[in-house]
Design an enzyme around this catalytic site. Structure first.
Site, PDB file in Angstrom:
ATOM      1  N   GLU A 175       0.875  -1.168   0.000  1.00  0.00           N
ATOM      2  CA  GLU A 175       0.000   0.000   0.000  1.00  0.00           C
ATOM      3  C   GLU A 175       0.918   1.224   0.000  1.00  0.00           C
ATOM      4  O   GLU A 175       1.802   1.321   0.853  1.00  0.00           O
ATOM      5  CB  GLU A 175      -0.871  -0.008   1.263  1.00  0.00           C
ATOM      6  CG  GLU A 175      -1.847   1.147   1.267  1.00  0.00           C
ATOM      7  CD  GLU A 175      -2.737   1.184   2.511  1.00  0.00           C
ATOM      8  OE1 GLU A 175      -2.688   0.249   3.329  1.00  0.00           O
ATOM      9  OE2 GLU A 175      -3.468   2.181   2.631  1.00  0.00           O
ATOM     10  N   ARG A 203       4.773 -13.247   9.374  1.00  0.00           N
ATOM     11  CA  ARG A 203       5.439 -11.960   9.211  1.00  0.00           C
ATOM     12  C   ARG A 203       6.847 -12.047   9.785  1.00  0.00           C
ATOM     13  O   ARG A 203       7.099 -12.839  10.690  1.00  0.00           O
ATOM     14  CB  ARG A 203       4.716 -10.906  10.055  1.00  0.00           C
ATOM     15  CG  ARG A 203       3.573 -10.230   9.433  1.00  0.00           C
ATOM     16  CD  ARG A 203       2.983  -9.247  10.432  1.00  0.00           C
ATOM     17  NE  ARG A 203       3.313  -7.877  10.082  1.00  0.00           N
ATOM     18  CZ  ARG A 203       2.669  -7.189   9.158  1.00  0.00           C
ATOM     19  NH1 ARG A 203       1.677  -7.715   8.490  1.00  0.00           N
ATOM     20  NH2 ARG A 203       3.023  -5.944   8.885  1.00  0.00           N
ATOM     21  N   LYS A 243       4.522   0.753   9.151  1.00  0.00           N
ATOM     22  CA  LYS A 243       4.686   2.018   8.439  1.00  0.00           C
ATOM     23  C   LYS A 243       4.124   3.183   9.241  1.00  0.00           C
ATOM     24  O   LYS A 243       4.664   4.268   9.238  1.00  0.00           O
ATOM     25  CB  LYS A 243       3.983   1.939   7.073  1.00  0.00           C
ATOM     26  CG  LYS A 243       4.831   1.243   6.022  1.00  0.00           C
ATOM     27  CD  LYS A 243       4.124   1.228   4.696  1.00  0.00           C
ATOM     28  CE  LYS A 243       3.305  -0.022   4.549  1.00  0.00           C
ATOM     29  NZ  LYS A 243       2.415  -0.045   3.418  1.00  0.00           N
TER      30      LYS A 243
END
Ligand code: ATP
Ligand code: MG
Length: 541
Positions: free
Chosen positions: A31, A256, A266
Site C-alpha cells: 500500500e 510476518r 509504516k
C-alpha cells in the site's frame, strides 16, 4: 522440477503436478502509504523469489484503495527500494486501474442478491457485528430488493450521499463463526481525491473485496500474504466463488518477519519521521529499505538474511543480532580494511626520524585482494582508549613501561604521557624498536596488544558516526514501543582516518580495524564514516 524449500513451494508444486495451474503468477502488494521496511523484503523474497524459482512472474501491485493516506512520493520510493533489492516486476498495476471492473462486479453481486446498501453508521455496524461467541444482528436494510439496492448504489457512486451515510455490504451470514463473514462492508463513501484517479470516484472498494478481484484480473495463481489475512481467506474465496472466477487465485499465508529492537509498522515509522525522532525515512537507524541502503547494508546481505530465516506458518521473532551477523558475514568478505581513530591522542616516537611505507593487507579473507602501502612516521595518532595511565589487570595496550604493537608496523614502549590541566592525556611519548617491524621481527620482545594508528601528517579529519538501535531491548524497557525509544542512538566523533579513505569510492564499505564496518561518504567536502554494523554484538555495552 525444483525442490520445494518451504510449505508454499510444496503447495505450488502440488498445484503444478495436478495440472491445477500451468504457470505461476504472484504479486507483491504494497500500500503506497509509507516506505518499505525489512519486513517487506521478506514479502518480496517470497513473492518474487517463488515466481522466479518456478519460471513464473511477479507483478508489482499497488493496493491504493485508501486515497486519504496514499501518495505518489511513496509509489516512487517503493519502486526504488524494490530495484535496490534487484527484483524485477513483470507488470506494474494499481487497484485503481481496476476500479471500473471492481464497480461492475459490485453491481453483479447486487443483481444476484448477494450485496445490499446499508444505512447503518460505521458505529452501528460495529455494534451489531456480534463477538467471537455471539452471532451478529442482521441489518434492517438487508432485505432491500435488488432494484432498490442498484438505484441506491448508483446514487452513492454519483455523489448523492455524504461520507458514511451509506455503504455496500456483502450479504453472507451474520451468524458465521468468522466475524469477517458477517455481512462485511465492501464499498464505502469517501469524498477524497485519489492520487491517481483524482475526483472520479467518491466511493472506494474495501481491501478484502478488491484484493481477490485484482488478483484474478492480473491472473495471479498464488496470492501470498501474511498470517493476519488467514481469517480473511473465507471472504477472499467467497468473492471469487460468487463472481465465478475461474481459475480462482489461491491465497496462502505465511508468518510476518518480526525483529527485536525494530519496529515494523509504516504507521509508527511515519510518526518517527514526522515528530523528528529521526532525520527522515532514510535515516540509517530506520528499518526501512531506504534506511538500510543509506546505512550501507548491501542488498545481497538483506536477501541472504531473508533466505536464511526461511518461510514458516507460525509467527516468531528474530534477534536483531542475527541480522547483524548476516551483514557482518557479507562485509567480512567484501569490505577492505583501513585504519582510523575515533578519539585521537598523539603518539610521538622519540627515536624515529623521517617516514617509511609499511605493507597493509587489504582483506585477509580474500587472497586476491593483495596489499597496499601505508605511510608510517614518528608522529601518529592512536585511540584514546588504547592508552591507560591507570591500567586494569591484563591491559595489553599502551601503558607506561609497556610494549604494544602498532598494527603492521613496529612494537613501541610507552615512556611518558603529557597531560593537560585537567589530567587528560594529550600526547604519549614512546620509543620504537627498530628490529620489530611486522614480517621481519627479530626483537625478541613479545607485545600482546596490537592497536591501530594513523600518520599524523597525512591523515584526514573524519566525522565518524556510530549508532545504537532506535528501540531498547524489550527485556528491560517493556513491550510498549513508546517507552522503548532510545533517545540517544546516534553518536558523533571527530576523529582521524587514513587518506586512503578520503580517496575511496563514495558509499563504499570498509572495515575500520578494531572499530567496525563503516560506509565512506563525503558531505560538504568533509569525510564522513558512518557505521554499518559493529564488529561484535556490542549493543547495551
Ligand atoms: P505495515 O503495517 O508496515 O504498513 P502492511 O502489511 O500494512 O505493513 P503493506 O504495504 O500492506 O504493509 O504490505 C505489502 C505486503 O508486505 C503485504 O503482503 C504484507 O503482508 C507484507 N508484509 C508487510 N509487513 C511484513 C512483515 N513484517 N513480514 C512479512 N511480510 C510483510
Ligand atoms: Mg497494509
Amino acid at each position: 522440477m525444483a525442490e520445494a524449500e518451504n510449505f508454499i513451494q510444496q503447495i505450488i508444486e502440488d498445484d503444478l503436478k495436478s495440472g491445477k495451474v500451468t504457470s505461476i503468477q504472484t504479486r507483491f502488494p504494497p500500500e503506497p502509504n509509507g516506505y518499505l521496511h525489512i519486513g517487506h523484503a521478506k514479502s518480496m523474497f517470497v513473492n518474487f523469489g517463488t515466481a522466479e524459482k518456478y519460471g513464473g512472474k511477479c507483478n508489482l501491485f499497488f493496493d491504493d484503495t485508501n486515497p486519504s493516506k496514499e501518495k505518489t512520493e511513496y509509489v516512487d520510493a517503493i519502486k526504488r527500494d524494490i530495484r535496490f533489492l534487484g527484483y524485477e516486476w513483470a507488470r506494474e498495476c494499481y487497484a485503481s486501474d481496476f476500479f471500473d471492473t471492481i464497480y461492475e462486479y459490485a453491481e453483479k453481486l447486487i443483481l444476484d442478491g448477494k450485496a445490499f446498501v446499508c444505512d447503518l453508521s460505521a458505529e452501528e455496524i460495529k455494534n451489531t457485528r456480534g463477538t467471537l461467541t455471539e452471532p451478529g444482528k442482521e441489518s434492517p436494510y438487508r432485505n432491500r430488493t435488488a432494484e432498490e439496492n442498484l438505484k441506491l448504489f448508483r446514487e452513492m457512486r454519483d455523489g448523492k450521499y455524504a461520507d458514511g451515510e451509506k455503504c455496500l455490504r456483502a450479504k453472507i451470514d451474520m451468524s458465521s463463526p468468522n466475524v469477517n463473514m458477517r455481512d462485511p462492508v465492501i464499498y464505502r463513501i469517501l469524498h477524497a481525491t485519489h492520487h491517481r484517479t483524482g475526483d472520479k470516484w467518491c466511493i472506494y472498494p474495501m481491501y478484502d473485496y478488491a484484493h481477490p478481484i485484482c488478483d484474478y484480473l492480473q491472473g495471479v495463481t498464488h496470492s501470498l500474504c501474511t498470517l493476519e489475512f488467514e481469517d480473511h481467506r473465507p471472504l477472499y474465496d467467497w468473492v471469487g466463488i460468487n463472481l465465478g472466477f475461474s481459475p480462482k487465485p489461491r491465497q496462502i499465508e505465511f508468518a510476518r518477519l518480526n525483529v527485536t529492537n525494530l519496529v515494523m509498522s509504516k504507521r509508527y515509522l511515519k510518526k518517527l519521521v514526522e515528530d523528528g525522532s529521526v532525520h527522515g525515512w532514510d535515516d540509517p537507524r530506520m528499518p526501512t529499505l531506504a534506511g538500510l541502503r543509506n546505512r550501507g547494508i548491501p542488498a545481497e546481505a538483506i536477501k541472504d538474511f531473508c533466505s536464511r530465516i526461511g518461510v514458516a506458518k507460525a509467527n516468531s521473532e528474530c534477534e536483531i543480532s542475527y541480522f547483524e551477523a548476516v551483514v557482518r558475514d557479507y562485509l567480512n568478505v567484501h569490505a577492505p580494511r583501513a585504519m582510523s581513530v575515533l578519539d585521537p591522542i598523539k603518539l610521538t616516537l622519540v627515536n624515529y626520524e623521517g617516514s617509511e611505507e609499511v605493507d597493509f593487507e587489504i582483506n585477509q579473507t580474500d587472497s586476491n585482494a593483495g596489499t597496499r602501502k601505508v605511510r608510517f612516521s614518528g608522529e601518529l595518532y592512536i585511540e584514546r582508549s588504547d592508552f591507560s595511565l591507570d591500567p586494569p589487570p591484563k591491559y595489553y595496550r599502551g601503558k607506561i613501561g609497556g610494549y604494544v604493537r602498532l598494527k603492521n608496523a613496529y612494537i613501541v614502549r610507552c615512556d611518558e604521557a603529557v597531560t593537560d590541566g585537567k589530567g587528560n592525556v594529550v600526547e604519549v611519548k614512546a620509543t620504537y624498536l627498530p628490529d620489530s617491524r611486522s614480517g621481519s621481527d627479530t626483537s625478541g620482545v613479545k607485545a600482546k596488544g596490537v592497536i591501530q594508528w594513523v600518520d599524523a601528517k597525512t591523515c584526514k579529519d573524519a566525522e565518524i558516526r556510530r549508532y545504537e538501535h532506535l528501540l531498547r531491548d524489550a527485556d528491560y524497557a517493556g513491550q510498549d514501543f513508546s517507552e522503548r525509544m532510545n533517545e540517544n542512538s546516534e553518536h558523533i566523533f571527530f576523529g582521524k582516518a587514513e587518506p586512503y579513505l578520503a580517496e575511496a569510492e563514495e558509499g563504499a564499505p570498509f572495515q575500520l580495524m578494531r572499530t567496525g564496518y563503516y560506509k565512506k561518504c563525503t558531505e560538504n567536502g568533509k569525510l564522513v564514516l558512518s557505521e554499518i554494523v559493529s564488529l561484535k554484538d556490542n549493543f547495551n555495552k
